[in-house]
Design a protein around this motif. Structure first.
Motif, PDB file in Angstrom:
ATOM      1  N   GLU A  40     129.450  80.151 144.816  1.00 44.51           N
ATOM      2  CA  GLU A  40     129.048  79.219 144.356  1.00 44.51           C
ATOM      3  C   GLU A  40     128.371  79.327 143.072  1.00 44.51           C
ATOM      4  O   GLU A  40     128.279  78.578 142.123  1.00 44.51           O
ATOM      5  N   PHE A  98     128.760  78.603 138.941  1.00 47.70           N
ATOM      6  CA  PHE A  98     127.704  78.203 138.507  1.00 47.70           C
ATOM      7  C   PHE A  98     127.339  78.897 137.031  1.00 47.70           C
ATOM      8  O   PHE A  98     127.125  78.372 136.112  1.00 47.70           O
ATOM      9  N   SER A 110     127.882  77.722 133.267  1.00 50.32           N
ATOM     10  CA  SER A 110     126.750  77.450 132.268  1.00 50.32           C
ATOM     11  C   SER A 110     126.780  78.591 131.231  1.00 50.32           C
ATOM     12  O   SER A 110     127.387  79.477 131.142  1.00 50.32           O
ATOM     13  N   ALA A 121     119.183  72.533 137.193  1.00 49.95           N
ATOM     14  CA  ALA A 121     120.687  72.144 137.483  1.00 49.95           C
ATOM     15  C   ALA A 121     121.105  72.531 138.761  1.00 49.95           C
ATOM     16  O   ALA A 121     122.039  71.994 139.155  1.00 49.95           O
ATOM     17  N   TYR A 127     121.341  69.995 141.607  1.00 46.61           N
ATOM     18  CA  TYR A 127     122.629  68.951 141.362  1.00 46.61           C
ATOM     19  C   TYR A 127     123.748  69.581 141.477  1.00 46.61           C
ATOM     20  O   TYR A 127     124.809  69.211 142.175  1.00 46.61           O
ATOM     21  N   TYR A 128     123.827  70.907 140.997  1.00 45.26           N
ATOM     22  CA  TYR A 128     124.926  71.535 141.052  1.00 45.26           C
ATOM     23  C   TYR A 128     125.728  71.606 142.356  1.00 45.26           C
ATOM     24  O   TYR A 128     126.914  71.563 142.889  1.00 45.26           O
ATOM     25  N   ALA A 139     129.684  71.462 144.039  1.00 43.81           N
ATOM     26  CA  ALA A 139     130.119  72.831 143.807  1.00 43.81           C
ATOM     27  C   ALA A 139     131.609  72.832 144.078  1.00 43.81           C
ATOM     28  O   ALA A 139     132.531  73.621 143.682  1.00 43.81           O
ATOM     29  N   MET A 163     135.701  70.245 138.826  1.00 45.48           N
ATOM     30  CA  MET A 163     134.493  70.974 138.549  1.00 45.48           C
ATOM     31  C   MET A 163     135.115  72.462 138.329  1.00 45.48           C
ATOM     32  O   MET A 163     134.768  73.403 137.446  1.00 45.48           O
TER      33      MET A 163
END
Length: 385
Positions: free
Chosen positions: A61, A65, A69, A302, A305-306, A310, A315
């Motif tokens: 995860e 992420f 980003s 963030a 919230y991610y 996930a 996503m």
């Protein structure tokens, strides 16, 4: 993974302290070579498989992420793992521990470059290193395709040209909103008390504060809007540092990227080298802080919230698309730098041999290959006037 399976996985984790985590990332930042993909692999091997401090689910995860980003992948993944352990406090300390060793190394190398960069043997060394760097960039693009895009070449092709266009349009809008003045390094500078001016002295002399402000804004945009691995930032940096602001020549820019390749830690630390050449030690600190600040705040703000989304399929698809875009950016970086580094038959041979070594064997670390190319450059070109 079912909740029961995840609980079983979590129960096998080994307890560790924040001090343990900081010492690990300090060591990784000091001795971790190979670029963002290799550094992410070290974290998986050490923290997930060997020490079992982090669950595989949490690591994957965090990796997704970081791909999703903007900013340097490896540094952001490190900050994310620090955030998992101790929130914003953990992200802050881990980020510092991971980035600080390479920052100090680059600071020392930049100082030597400013003072001794005109020596023939230094020029010869970078003559060879520049060609090897091209091979490493090409190999990085190939690895990124294999590990993230796989056989979905249509996605890569679709993003290869559009990503750079989107990036420069976005940065153009920001440039309209934030007018960073293009001031020559020969412009008048403020006189500081107590020798403070030495901290703002780059390769062309004392830098005015307006240049320092422009440096900060430029690298802040770089950290906030460039997606992909560390090398994906190279085309953006070239467009600003060489073409727009004329802070460095093409050769100096290639040398800056080469220095980042020969030091451990995140490749984006080249920002510190560029900052030093433009505005001395303060410029190095400002550029490094600016390029790493956006990824840090993205993690702190963030990440909570991610974590809720996930596993969302949309996503994951978006992450794959963003990563595919980085392939196009890295390919463009290879082309841009090759125009300056691959200049004759010896550099062509150095580049091809380096690429062959990196593709055919995994036992020779990249810094060793780069230094060997530098030694060849000194032999071939090191005595030139």
């Amino acid at each position: 993974m079912s909740s029961k399976g995840q609980q079983q996985s979590e129960s096998t984790l080994v307890p560790f302290t924040m001090r343990d985590l900081l010492l690990y990332f300090l060591r990784l930042g000091t001795f971790g070579f190979g670029g963002p993909i290799a550094l992410a692999g070290y974290m998986q091997r050490d923290l997930v498989e060997s020490r079992r401090w982090v669950s595989k689910q949490d690591y994957l995860e965090g990796l997704a992420f970081s791909q999703l980003s903007p900013g340097p992948l490896a540094a952001q993944l490190a900050m994310y793992l620090g955030w998992l352990r101790a929130g914003a406090f953990g992200a802050t300390l881990v980020g510092i521990a991971f980035i600080l060793p390479s920052f100090l190394m680059v600071l020392a190398l930049a100082a030597l470059y400013v003072h001794y960069g005109s020596l023939p043997w230094i020029q010869g060394m970078f003559y060879g290193i520049g060609a090897a760097v091209i091979a490493i960039i090409v190999r990085s693009a190939i690895k990124l395709v294999r590990t993230t895009v796989g056989k979905d070449w249509s996605l890569t092709t679709a993003w290869t040209k559009s990503e750079i266009v989107w990036l420069f349009l976005l940065c153009g809008i920001i440039g309209v909103l934030v007018k960073a003045p293009q001031i020559s390094s020969r412009a008048s500078a403020i006189v500081f008390i107590g020798g403070f001016d030495r901290l703002l002295t780059g390769i062309y002399g004392l830098a005015p504060l307006a240049t320092l402000a422009a440096l900060f804004l430029f690298f802040l945009k770089a950290g906030a809007f460039v997606f992909g691995s560390g090398l994906a930032i190279v085309p953006f940096l070239y467009g600003g540092v060489v073409e727009k602001f004329h802070w460095l020549t093409e050769q100096q820019f290639v040398d800056a990227v080469a220095v980042a390749m020969t030091t451990p830690g995140p490749v984006v630390i080249t920002a510190a080298f560029i900052g030093y050449l433009v505005a001395g030690p303060i410029g190095a600190f400002v550029a490094a802080w600016a390029v790493f600040a956006p990824p840090y705040f993205i993690v702190v703000i963030a990440a909570p919230y991610y974590r809720r989304f996930a596993q969302n399929r949309q996503m994951k698809a978006f992450v794959q698309g963003v990563t595919a875009a980085a392939v196009g950016a890295i390919a463009e970086a290879a082309y841009i730098l090759a125009r300056r580094s691959i200049v004759d038959l010896p550099t062509v041979l150095i580049g091809l041999i380096t690429l062959a070594i990196l593709m055919l064997t995994k036992k020779i670390p990249e810094p060793i290959v780069i230094l060997a190319a530098g030694a060849v450059g000194v032999v071939l070109h090191g005595t030139a006037g």
